[in-house]
Scaffold this motif. Structure first.
Motif, PDB file in Angstrom:
ATOM      1  N   VAL A 287      -9.160   5.979   7.254  1.00 21.15           N
ATOM      2  CA  VAL A 287      -8.515   6.842   6.413  1.00 21.15           C
ATOM      3  C   VAL A 287      -8.984   7.611   4.714  1.00 21.15           C
ATOM      4  O   VAL A 287     -10.229   6.841   4.956  1.00 21.15           O
ATOM      5  N   ARG A 288      -8.583   8.756   4.487  1.00 18.50           N
ATOM      6  CA  ARG A 288      -9.155   9.051   4.442  1.00 18.50           C
ATOM      7  C   ARG A 288      -9.856   8.969   2.547  1.00 18.50           C
ATOM      8  O   ARG A 288      -8.638   8.198   1.992  1.00 18.50           O
ATOM      9  N   ASP A 289     -10.858   8.998   1.750  1.00 18.56           N
ATOM     10  CA  ASP A 289     -10.552   8.741   0.299  1.00 18.56           C
ATOM     11  C   ASP A 289      -9.482   8.821  -0.511  1.00 18.56           C
ATOM     12  O   ASP A 289      -9.085   8.606  -0.696  1.00 18.56           O
ATOM     13  N   ALA A 290      -9.767  10.407  -0.267  1.00 15.40           N
ATOM     14  CA  ALA A 290      -8.356  10.804  -0.779  1.00 15.40           C
ATOM     15  C   ALA A 290      -6.929  10.676  -0.584  1.00 15.40           C
ATOM     16  O   ALA A 290      -5.794  11.111  -1.133  1.00 15.40           O
ATOM     17  N   ASP A 291      -6.649   9.774   0.228  1.00 15.42           N
ATOM     18  CA  ASP A 291      -5.766   9.480   1.271  1.00 15.42           C
ATOM     19  C   ASP A 291      -5.106   7.943   0.124  1.00 15.42           C
ATOM     20  O   ASP A 291      -6.094   7.557  -0.432  1.00 15.42           O
ATOM     21  N   THR A 292      -4.314   8.067   1.129  1.00 12.83           N
ATOM     22  CA  THR A 292      -2.935   6.695   0.783  1.00 12.83           C
ATOM     23  C   THR A 292      -2.773   5.524   1.477  1.00 12.83           C
ATOM     24  O   THR A 292      -1.904   5.662   2.325  1.00 12.83           O
ATOM     25  N   GLY A 293      -4.043   4.152   1.529  1.00  8.16           N
ATOM     26  CA  GLY A 293      -4.132   3.131   2.862  1.00  8.16           C
ATOM     27  C   GLY A 293      -2.998   2.893   1.927  1.00  8.16           C
ATOM     28  O   GLY A 293      -3.144   2.178   0.924  1.00  8.16           O
ATOM     29  N   TRP A 294      -2.321   1.666   3.108  1.00  4.51           N
ATOM     30  CA  TRP A 294      -1.234   0.612   3.089  1.00  4.51           C
ATOM     31  C   TRP A 294      -1.673  -0.214   3.192  1.00  4.51           C
ATOM     32  O   TRP A 294      -2.001  -0.590   4.460  1.00  4.51           O
ATOM     33  N   HIS A 295      -1.875  -0.986   2.655  1.00  7.05           N
ATOM     34  CA  HIS A 295      -3.089  -2.609   2.659  1.00  7.05           C
ATOM     35  C   HIS A 295      -3.359  -3.231   1.403  1.00  7.05           C
ATOM     36  O   HIS A 295      -3.586  -4.565   1.566  1.00  7.05           O
ATOM     37  N   ALA A 296      -2.146  -2.796   0.369  1.00  6.95           N
ATOM     38  CA  ALA A 296      -2.246  -3.424  -0.602  1.00  6.95           C
ATOM     39  C   ALA A 296      -1.320  -3.260  -1.966  1.00  6.95           C
ATOM     40  O   ALA A 296      -1.146  -3.441  -3.222  1.00  6.95           O
ATOM     41  N   ARG A 297      -0.070  -2.949  -0.822  1.00 11.45           N
ATOM     42  CA  ARG A 297       1.199  -2.890  -1.750  1.00 11.45           C
ATOM     43  C   ARG A 297       1.309  -1.802  -2.872  1.00 11.45           C
ATOM     44  O   ARG A 297       0.363  -1.258  -3.052  1.00 11.45           O
ATOM     45  N   GLY A 298       1.787  -2.672  -3.878  1.00 11.29           N
ATOM     46  CA  GLY A 298       1.297  -1.409  -5.460  1.00 11.29           C
ATOM     47  C   GLY A 298       0.582  -1.442  -5.812  1.00 11.29           C
ATOM     48  O   GLY A 298       0.166  -0.564  -6.861  1.00 11.29           O
ATOM     49  N   ASN A 355       0.510  -9.618  -4.856  1.00 11.88           N
ATOM     50  CA  ASN A 355       0.431  -9.135  -3.196  1.00 11.88           C
ATOM     51  C   ASN A 355       0.469 -10.270  -2.939  1.00 11.88           C
ATOM     52  O   ASN A 355       0.435 -11.495  -4.017  1.00 11.88           O
ATOM     53  N   ASP A 356       0.886 -11.177  -1.672  1.00 13.62           N
ATOM     54  CA  ASP A 356       0.684 -12.812  -1.069  1.00 13.62           C
ATOM     55  C   ASP A 356      -0.687 -13.130  -0.755  1.00 13.62           C
ATOM     56  O   ASP A 356      -0.038 -14.411  -0.132  1.00 13.62           O
ATOM     57  N   HIS A 357      -1.240 -12.461  -0.386  1.00 13.86           N
ATOM     58  CA  HIS A 357      -2.334 -13.311   0.842  1.00 13.86           C
ATOM     59  C   HIS A 357      -3.033 -12.925  -0.042  1.00 13.86           C
ATOM     60  O   HIS A 357      -3.720 -13.698  -1.065  1.00 13.86           O
ATOM     61  N   THR A 358      -4.186 -13.771   0.910  1.00 16.26           N
ATOM     62  CA  THR A 358      -5.073 -14.838   0.120  1.00 16.26           C
ATOM     63  C   THR A 358      -6.799 -14.165   0.568  1.00 16.26           C
ATOM     64  O   THR A 358      -7.500 -14.902   0.222  1.00 16.26           O
ATOM     65  N   ASP A 359      -6.847 -12.870   1.755  1.00 20.79           N
ATOM     66  CA  ASP A 359      -7.952 -12.480   1.466  1.00 20.79           C
ATOM     67  C   ASP A 359      -9.191 -12.623   0.288  1.00 20.79           C
ATOM     68  O   ASP A 359      -8.030 -11.170  -0.274  1.00 20.79           O
ATOM     69  N   PRO A 360     -10.364 -12.218   0.042  1.00 16.79           N
ATOM     70  CA  PRO A 360     -11.226 -12.830   1.517  1.00 16.79           C
ATOM     71  C   PRO A 360     -11.287 -14.099   1.352  1.00 16.79           C
ATOM     72  O   PRO A 360     -12.060 -15.068   2.187  1.00 16.79           O
ATOM     73  N   GLY A 361     -10.703 -14.817   1.063  1.00 18.87           N
ATOM     74  CA  GLY A 361     -10.025 -16.847   1.006  1.00 18.87           C
ATOM     75  C   GLY A 361     -11.882 -16.779   0.920  1.00 18.87           C
ATOM     76  O   GLY A 361     -12.835 -16.325  -0.177  1.00 18.87           O
ATOM     77  N   PRO A 362     -11.758 -18.537   0.424  1.00 15.40           N
ATOM     78  CA  PRO A 362     -12.678 -19.100  -0.567  1.00 15.40           C
ATOM     79  C   PRO A 362     -14.311 -19.394   0.934  1.00 15.40           C
ATOM     80  O   PRO A 362     -15.138 -19.510   0.143  1.00 15.40           O
ATOM     81  N   ASN A 363     -14.883 -18.736   2.123  1.00 15.38           N
ATOM     82  CA  ASN A 363     -15.462 -18.153   2.267  1.00 15.38           C
ATOM     83  C   ASN A 363     -16.266 -17.185   1.524  1.00 15.38           C
ATOM     84  O   ASN A 363     -17.571 -17.468   2.386  1.00 15.38           O
ATOM     85  N   TRP A 364     -15.717 -16.789   0.905  1.00 12.03           N
ATOM     86  CA  TRP A 364     -16.579 -15.310   0.911  1.00 12.03           C
ATOM     87  C   TRP A 364     -17.285 -15.486  -0.327  1.00 12.03           C
ATOM     88  O   TRP A 364     -16.619 -16.064  -1.709  1.00 12.03           O
ATOM     89  N   ASP A 365     -18.280 -15.073   0.007  1.00 11.45           N
ATOM     90  CA  ASP A 365     -19.683 -15.195  -1.121  1.00 11.45           C
ATOM     91  C   ASP A 365     -19.247 -14.088  -2.548  1.00 11.45           C
ATOM     92  O   ASP A 365     -19.994 -13.084  -2.275  1.00 11.45           O
ATOM     93  N   TRP A 366     -18.523 -14.059  -3.114  1.00 16.74           N
ATOM     94  CA  TRP A 366     -18.461 -13.207  -3.804  1.00 16.74           C
ATOM     95  C   TRP A 366     -19.760 -12.454  -4.606  1.00 16.74           C
ATOM     96  O   TRP A 366     -20.331 -11.730  -5.599  1.00 16.74           O
TER      97      TRP A 366
END
Length: 375
Positions: A287-298, A355-366
């Motif tokens: 998806v182009r940066d200038a367009d709106t992807g459907w990935h994170a609800r609000g 959002n009710d998702h859990t990703d990237p989760g506890p294994n992601w090294d922020w």
């Protein structure tokens, strides 16, 4: 040649289905001989998952190593406790049930196994995948003497991936054959090891031979290191209603090729701007940066979504190559769009309000990721 390793997948116990026929598996060494299927199982390689692959391969006359490579490419041989992927796929072989792809139902029809077992029991799941691949091979016209050679199964493997277009189908099949070339050493539950011996591969690509490989000649205009493969127009919105201020980090809950295919499926009703591969950090923009992807609800109007290949419960997917490639992309996006390089503006999916998702989760090294973004 390298070997790929994954640890700690879950394996449910089940009575192993007896061998009902088919050619005996033979050892295969990396000498270019493509006719064999399974190396002998010794020591820690003797276990329920290894036996399930051997039994399913024998029963449906599918090369055992090919079967392992398909499963490893999909899930790293992890059944994720029976939880579905983003594309509603189940088990170590990712048997799928969605409007565009129905390998789960196909497996049930071919094997007579209950859907619940195919979803939740690894032995049934592997058997179902073998049956589907064999059915595709029969449709392809493979004869008995041709089924032993892994190079003859390319188009059947591509079909198993369920891609919407030929380029993505080739990406899926090429990934499986790269695994066959590199070899696999997967440590699974109970000390068992499932292996594939490296070998030379020369797949017969059939009608996909003339298809341009993924990423060749189709660079992203927004981020030139990325390949450009557009999502289906019904899975995102043209334009934006807010300025870009946030990067959202996701985990695909599926494979790289499978995620690209899913975003191309008009039934998906989901998309992200970029997808990053685990093994080498390859990036595909959808998806182009200038367009709106459907990935994170609000959060969609003001954010750019980055999907990372893997599953939240398995840290083996989060490779150094993936972190560095993703961080370089995020740094580029931050500089281009004026996004502050901090954790208030570079966030996980679970941190986006509503959002009710859990990703990237506890294994992601922020800490590591942000140090790379700011380096």
């Amino acid at each position: 040649m390298s070997r790929r390793t994954v640890r700690n997948p879950s394996l449910r116990k089940r009575v192993v289905i007896p061998v009902l026929g088919g050619l005996a598996a033979t050892a295969l060494v990396a000498t270019g001989n493509l006719a064999g299927a399974a190396p002998a199982e010794t020591g820690s390689e003797r276990g329920p998952l290894s036996a399930a692959f051997t039994d399913a391969a024998d029963r449906y006359d599918v090369p055992r190593d090919l079967l392992v490579a398909v499963g490893y490419g999909e899930t790293r041989l992890n059944d994720h406790a029976g939880k579905p992927s983003h594309a509603n796929g189940y088990g170590v072989m990712h048997l799928v049930s969605n409007p565009g792809h129905a390998t789960l139902k196909e497996a049930a029809d071919l094997t007579g196994e209950p859907l619940a077992d195919l979803r939740g029991e690894s032995e049934a799941n592997i058997l179902g995948a073998a049956a589907v691949l064999r059915d595709y091979a029969d449709t392809q016209g493979l004869k008995a003497e041709e089924r032993d050679g892994v190079h003859n199964w390319y188009t059947s493997v591509a079909r198993y991936g369920g891609a919407e277009d030929d380029s993505t189908a080739r990406l899926y099949a090429d990934t499986v054959y790269e695994l066959l070339s590199d070899g696999i050493a997967a440590d699974v539950q109970g000390g068992e090891k499932v292996t594939v011996t490296p070998r030379e591969v020369s797949p017969e690509r059939g009608e996909l031979a003339d298809v341009r490989p993924h990423g060749v000649g189709a660079a992203s205009e927004d981020y030139p290191p990325a390949a450009w493969v557009p999502a289906n127009a019904g899975n995102y919105t043209k334009g934006r209603t807010a300025a870009i201020s946030t990067v959202v980090v996701h985990v695909t809950q599926g494979s790289y090729a499978g995620t690209i295919s899913w975003f191309q499926n008009p039934e998906a009703q989901v998309s992200a701007h970029y997808v990053i591969r685990s093994q080498d950090g390859e990036v595909t923009q959808m998806v182009r940066d200038a367009d709106t992807g459907w990935h994170a609800r609000g959060g969609n109007p003001y954010s750019i979504g980055l999907e990372h290949e893997g599953f939240v419960d398995d840290p083996a997917w989060f490779t150094d190559a993936m972190y560095r490639s993703s961080a370089a992309l995020t740094k580029h996006l931050a500089d281009k769009h004026g996004i502050p390089k901090n954790r208030e503006h570079i966030v996980g999916h679970h941190e986006v309000p509503g959002n009710d998702h859990t990703d990237p989760g506890p294994n992601w090294d922020w800490d590591f990721y942000m140090s790379l973004v700011n380096s």
